[in-house]
Design a protein around this motif. Structure first.
Motif, PDB file in Angstrom:
ATOM      1  N   MET A  66      -0.645  -8.482  -0.462  1.00  0.00           N
ATOM      2  CA  MET A  66      -2.014  -8.511   0.056  1.00  0.00           C
ATOM      3  C   MET A  66      -2.851  -7.369  -0.531  1.00  0.00           C
ATOM      4  O   MET A  66      -4.020  -7.203  -0.160  1.00  0.00           O
ATOM      5  N   GLU A  67      -2.210  -6.547  -1.410  1.00  0.00           N
ATOM      6  CA  GLU A  67      -2.837  -5.375  -2.032  1.00  0.00           C
ATOM      7  C   GLU A  67      -3.227  -4.322  -1.002  1.00  0.00           C
ATOM      8  O   GLU A  67      -4.128  -3.523  -1.227  1.00  0.00           O
ATOM      9  N   LEU A  68      -2.514  -4.312   0.121  1.00  0.00           N
ATOM     10  CA  LEU A  68      -2.672  -3.247   1.129  1.00  0.00           C
ATOM     11  C   LEU A  68      -1.562  -2.222   0.859  1.00  0.00           C
ATOM     12  O   LEU A  68      -0.542  -2.155   1.553  1.00  0.00           O
ATOM     13  N   TYR A  69      -1.768  -1.403  -0.176  1.00  0.00           N
ATOM     14  CA  TYR A  69      -0.668  -0.579  -0.699  1.00  0.00           C
ATOM     15  C   TYR A  69      -0.260   0.554   0.241  1.00  0.00           C
ATOM     16  O   TYR A  69       0.925   0.900   0.313  1.00  0.00           O
ATOM     17  N   GLU A  70      -1.183   1.140   0.947  1.00  0.00           N
ATOM     18  CA  GLU A  70      -0.807   2.206   1.875  1.00  0.00           C
ATOM     19  C   GLU A  70       0.005   1.647   3.033  1.00  0.00           C
ATOM     20  O   GLU A  70       0.980   2.267   3.481  1.00  0.00           O
ATOM     21  N   ALA A  71      -0.388   0.460   3.552  1.00  0.00           N
ATOM     22  CA  ALA A  71       0.405  -0.179   4.605  1.00  0.00           C
ATOM     23  C   ALA A  71       1.787  -0.544   4.064  1.00  0.00           C
ATOM     24  O   ALA A  71       2.808  -0.398   4.757  1.00  0.00           O
ATOM     25  N   ALA A  72       1.829  -1.013   2.809  1.00  0.00           N
ATOM     26  CA  ALA A  72       3.118  -1.334   2.181  1.00  0.00           C
ATOM     27  C   ALA A  72       3.979  -0.081   2.066  1.00  0.00           C
ATOM     28  O   ALA A  72       5.192  -0.116   2.319  1.00  0.00           O
ATOM     29  N   GLU A  73       3.369   1.038   1.710  1.00  0.00           N
ATOM     30  CA  GLU A  73       4.109   2.300   1.593  1.00  0.00           C
ATOM     31  C   GLU A  73       4.679   2.714   2.938  1.00  0.00           C
ATOM     32  O   GLU A  73       5.851   3.105   3.038  1.00  0.00           O
ATOM     33  N   ASP A  74       3.868   2.640   3.990  1.00  0.00           N
ATOM     34  CA  ASP A  74       4.347   3.018   5.324  1.00  0.00           C
ATOM     35  C   ASP A  74       5.547   2.169   5.735  1.00  0.00           C
ATOM     36  O   ASP A  74       6.542   2.687   6.260  1.00  0.00           O
ATOM     37  N   ALA A  75       5.443   0.848   5.495  1.00  0.00           N
ATOM     38  CA  ALA A  75       6.543  -0.043   5.884  1.00  0.00           C
ATOM     39  C   ALA A  75       7.795   0.228   5.046  1.00  0.00           C
ATOM     40  O   ALA A  75       8.921   0.220   5.565  1.00  0.00           O
ATOM     41  N   LEU A  76       7.621   0.483   3.749  1.00  0.00           N
ATOM     42  CA  LEU A  76       8.773   0.727   2.882  1.00  0.00           C
ATOM     43  C   LEU A  76       9.466   2.040   3.227  1.00  0.00           C
ATOM     44  O   LEU A  76      10.702   2.111   3.245  1.00  0.00           O
ATOM     45  N   VAL A  77       8.689   3.077   3.511  1.00  0.00           N
ATOM     46  CA  VAL A  77       9.273   4.357   3.928  1.00  0.00           C
ATOM     47  C   VAL A  77      10.059   4.167   5.226  1.00  0.00           C
ATOM     48  O   VAL A  77      11.170   4.694   5.382  1.00  0.00           O
ATOM     49  N   ARG A  78       9.478   3.413   6.152  1.00  0.00           N
ATOM     50  CA  ARG A  78      10.171   3.143   7.424  1.00  0.00           C
ATOM     51  C   ARG A  78      11.496   2.427   7.161  1.00  0.00           C
ATOM     52  O   ARG A  78      12.511   2.727   7.788  1.00  0.00           O
ATOM     53  N   LEU A 116       9.723  -1.524  -5.850  1.00  0.00           N
ATOM     54  CA  LEU A 116       8.476  -1.496  -5.083  1.00  0.00           C
ATOM     55  C   LEU A 116       7.903  -0.087  -5.028  1.00  0.00           C
ATOM     56  O   LEU A 116       6.678   0.108  -5.072  1.00  0.00           O
ATOM     57  N   LEU A 117       8.792   0.929  -4.958  1.00  0.00           N
ATOM     58  CA  LEU A 117       8.331   2.324  -4.988  1.00  0.00           C
ATOM     59  C   LEU A 117       7.603   2.620  -6.295  1.00  0.00           C
ATOM     60  O   LEU A 117       6.572   3.312  -6.297  1.00  0.00           O
ATOM     61  N   ASP A 118       8.134   2.121  -7.396  1.00  0.00           N
ATOM     62  CA  ASP A 118       7.474   2.331  -8.691  1.00  0.00           C
ATOM     63  C   ASP A 118       6.082   1.694  -8.701  1.00  0.00           C
ATOM     64  O   ASP A 118       5.113   2.286  -9.204  1.00  0.00           O
ATOM     65  N   LEU A 119       5.990   0.479  -8.148  1.00  0.00           N
ATOM     66  CA  LEU A 119       4.699  -0.196  -8.089  1.00  0.00           C
ATOM     67  C   LEU A 119       3.702   0.598  -7.257  1.00  0.00           C
ATOM     68  O   LEU A 119       2.543   0.806  -7.653  1.00  0.00           O
ATOM     69  N   THR A 169       5.502   8.633  -3.495  1.00  0.00           N
ATOM     70  CA  THR A 169       5.664   8.317  -2.066  1.00  0.00           C
ATOM     71  C   THR A 169       6.400   9.454  -1.369  1.00  0.00           C
ATOM     72  O   THR A 169       7.408   9.968  -1.871  1.00  0.00           O
ATOM     73  N   LYS A 170       5.889   9.853  -0.217  1.00  0.00           N
ATOM     74  CA  LYS A 170       6.545  10.904   0.572  1.00  0.00           C
ATOM     75  C   LYS A 170       7.712  10.288   1.333  1.00  0.00           C
ATOM     76  O   LYS A 170       7.521   9.491   2.251  1.00  0.00           O
ATOM     77  N   LEU A 171       8.917  10.689   0.918  1.00  0.00           N
ATOM     78  CA  LEU A 171      10.125  10.103   1.496  1.00  0.00           C
ATOM     79  C   LEU A 171      11.087  11.225   1.834  1.00  0.00           C
ATOM     80  O   LEU A 171      11.522  11.969   0.959  1.00  0.00           O
TER      81      LEU A 171
END
Length: 582
Positions: free
Chosen positions: A106-118, A135-138, A147-149
């Motif tokens: 959906m190109e909501l990259y910050e939301a994608a980052e939050d979900a992936l970190v979780r 996905l982290l690379d993308l 990404t802060k992990l």
């Protein structure tokens, strides 16, 4: 028609209706069939029916979310996934990965980052680790920042294991054991961690625990080469010849492919005396070229060659090790001894370590004791050999090790010496030296010591600054005193003499007087120890036993008193005892 025949014919007819049950499994199978034919609408319909039959089964919901995602209906898919996490099964952490994928589409990259970190920080299984890396690379590219992990849950034990291995390589075995034990408690099937735990126990001299740990690895995986090699070494050092011989039959036939396994097998065969097999495997490694730049590997090949009489090969390998590591003392040392080996006047090296022989190392440190802490911290093999010798060396070696460990004096050394004191199998005389060393480095804790078959607690009697070195002349004074006091004084009184000597040396250091008359100083120490315990003692008695002049004993006793103030403390004690509290 005869009624009986009609009845018989009716009984032989097969039923034309095939019963089937409409349940979640039925609709799941239909959905999969539809997916195989790329009929997404039908698949979605069947997954919805599966959810109706089993509304509390999170897998059915995730399947439905997956179909919605394939159809490009990402928001609906996310609604289903959030419903799973909020209501049905919050522990189904893979839903966060699915959410991250949807948000990315959906190109909501910050939301994608939050979900992936979780997902990465909470998922213990790591089923989608490779996909998550992509996905982290993308996200890194799209957000133009990393990404802060904080951690990856599924790799938690892997990271901890890497840390434990670093500690092992640094010779910090107690810390490595703590981490490895925690890993195995969390993940009992982590065999590499069990192997390294067995090694750590071995380096610390805990043979029984090391064999038990490695045996557990082999129960789970009988062909584990690292475990088999470790067990062979443990059998060798615990003199279990029948077990070792049986294991060697297997190892002699083993031809590993991976360089790490070849190296492990080669060093193991060398350690247990199978030098021909060790040489063959070391040559294999050198021919492949992958590790040919390692000076230690050339040294190991030279050791194996020397032990089977191939001295020309040994010389060639040691020369190459010297070219690769011109700063090391090891290759030049053995090249000098090679002529003696050829003549049979000197035995080839008995160990496969890339450092000087133990006795040679001690001779060097006796001349330059300030080198000990740095070299022990830099070379884990030296450190491990010290811990090994403390438990399994001869009496002379243990005496040297205890004094050398006092120069290092880190937490692990202190714990090792305390453990040595509590071992009823060790000699009392060695324990006295260990007590002295602990007090000399400033350890003021009560010490639990197994002396004379019983456990005693030695309380510190006086504070002292740490001595940065321990001189053999100081040790001589102590040994003379202990020899004379052995039958006359109990352990606590002998301990007080040791702490008095340490206190005196600490106060006058670095201006310690020349101890040319060790017997006179020893007699002076006994004099004040007797006085502190209100025992009757005369200079005449000390003169006859120590064969020192009364003038010398008196002079040394006065020097000790001037520095430590013993006479004043004794007078104060007498006054206090004359006026007890009401």
């Amino acid at each position: 028609m005869n009624p009986r025949k009609r009845k018989q014919a009716a009984n032989t007819k097969r039923p034309k209706v095939i019963p089937f049950s409409l349940d979640a499994t039925f609709f799941f199978e239909r959905a999969v069939q539809s997916l195989d034919r790329f009929h997404y609408d039908k698949a979605l319909k069947y997954f919805r029916r599966a959810v109706e039959y089993e509304p509390d089964n999170p897998v059915n919901h995730c399947n439905m979310a997956g179909i919605l995602s394939e159809m490009g209906r990402y928001e609906e898919s996310n609604d289903v996934l959030r419903s799973v996490l909020d209501r049905i099964d919050p522990a189904m952490t893979e839903c966060y990965y699915y959410l991250a994928n949807n948000y990315a589409n959906m190109e909501l990259y910050e939301a994608a980052e939050d979900a992936l970190v979780r997902y990465l920080e909470t998922d213990a299984e790591g089923q989608f680790l490779d996909e998550a890396d992509e996905l982290l690379d993308l996200l890194h590219y799209e957000l133009n920042r990393p990404t802060k992990l904080s951690t990856i849950k599924s790799k938690e034990n892997v990271y901890a294991h890497d840390k434990a291995r670093e500690l092992l390589e640094a010779g910090r075995f107690a810390e490595a054991v703590r981490i490895l034990e925690e890993i195995i408690e969390r993940q009992p099937d982590f065999l590499a961690a069990r192997n390294n735990l067995g090694l750590a126990y071995y380096y610390m001299g805990l043979f029984d625990k090391s064999i038990q740990t490695i045996s557990a690895v082999l129960e789970a995986e009988p062909g584990n080469l690292h475990a088999l090699c470790n067990l062979a070494i443990f059998y060798q050092h615990s003199n279990q010849s029948p077990e070792l011989n049986g294991l060697l039959e297997l190892l002699r036939k083993t031809i590993p492919f991976h360089p790490e396994h070849v190296f492990k097998l080669a060093t193991t065969l060398g350690i247990v005396g199978e030098h021909e097999g060790a040489y063959r495997h070391f040559r294999r490694l050198l021919r492949t070229g992958e590790l040919s730049g390692e000076p230690s590997l050339h040294h190991f090949a030279a050791v194996a060659a020397a032990n089977i009489g191939r001295y020309d090969d040994a010389e060639r390998y040691w020369l190459q090790a010297q070219r690769l590591d011109s700063q090391s003392e090891v290759p030049p040392f053995y090249l000098k001894r090679l002529a003696l080996m050829r003549e049979g006047e000197c035995s080839p090296p008995a160990h496969y370590h890339y450092h000087l022989p133990f006795d040679e190392q001690f001779r060097k440190w006796e001349q330059s004791p300030e080198l000990v802490p740095g070299e022990m911290k830099q070379d884990p093999l030296i450190r491990s050999s010290f811990f090994w010798a403390l438990r399994h060396g001869d009496r002379r070696t243990k005496m040297q090790v205890i004094q050398a460990l006092g120069l290092v004096a880190d937490d692990e050394v202190i714990e090792a010496l305390k453990g040595f004191l509590a071992d009823p199998e060790e000699e009392d005389e060695l324990k006295r030296v260990a007590v002295l060393v602990l007090r000399s480095i400033g350890i003021q804790d009560p010490l639990n010591v197994a002396f004379g078959g019983r456990m005693l607690t030695l309380e510190p009697r006086r504070k002292s600054a740490r001595l940065p070195v321990w001189d053999s002349a100081w040790q001589s004074v102590l040994e003379i005193a202990m020899e004379q006091m052995a039958e006359r004084y109990d352990v606590v009184q002998q301990h007080d003499l040791m702490t008095l000597w340490v206190d005196y040396l600490s106060r006058v250091y670095p201006n310690v007087p020349k101890l040319h008359n060790a017997a006179g100083w020893a007699a002076a120490l006994e004099y004040w120890t007797a006085k502190m315990h209100r025992r009757i003692i005369t200079y005449a008695d000390l003169v006859s036993r120590y064969e020192a002049s009364q003038a010398s004993i008196s002079r040394y006793a006065n020097r000790i008193d001037e520095v430590c103030g013993i006479r004043e403390k004794l007078e104060l004690s007498m006054k206090l005892s004359a006026y007890p509290e009401n």
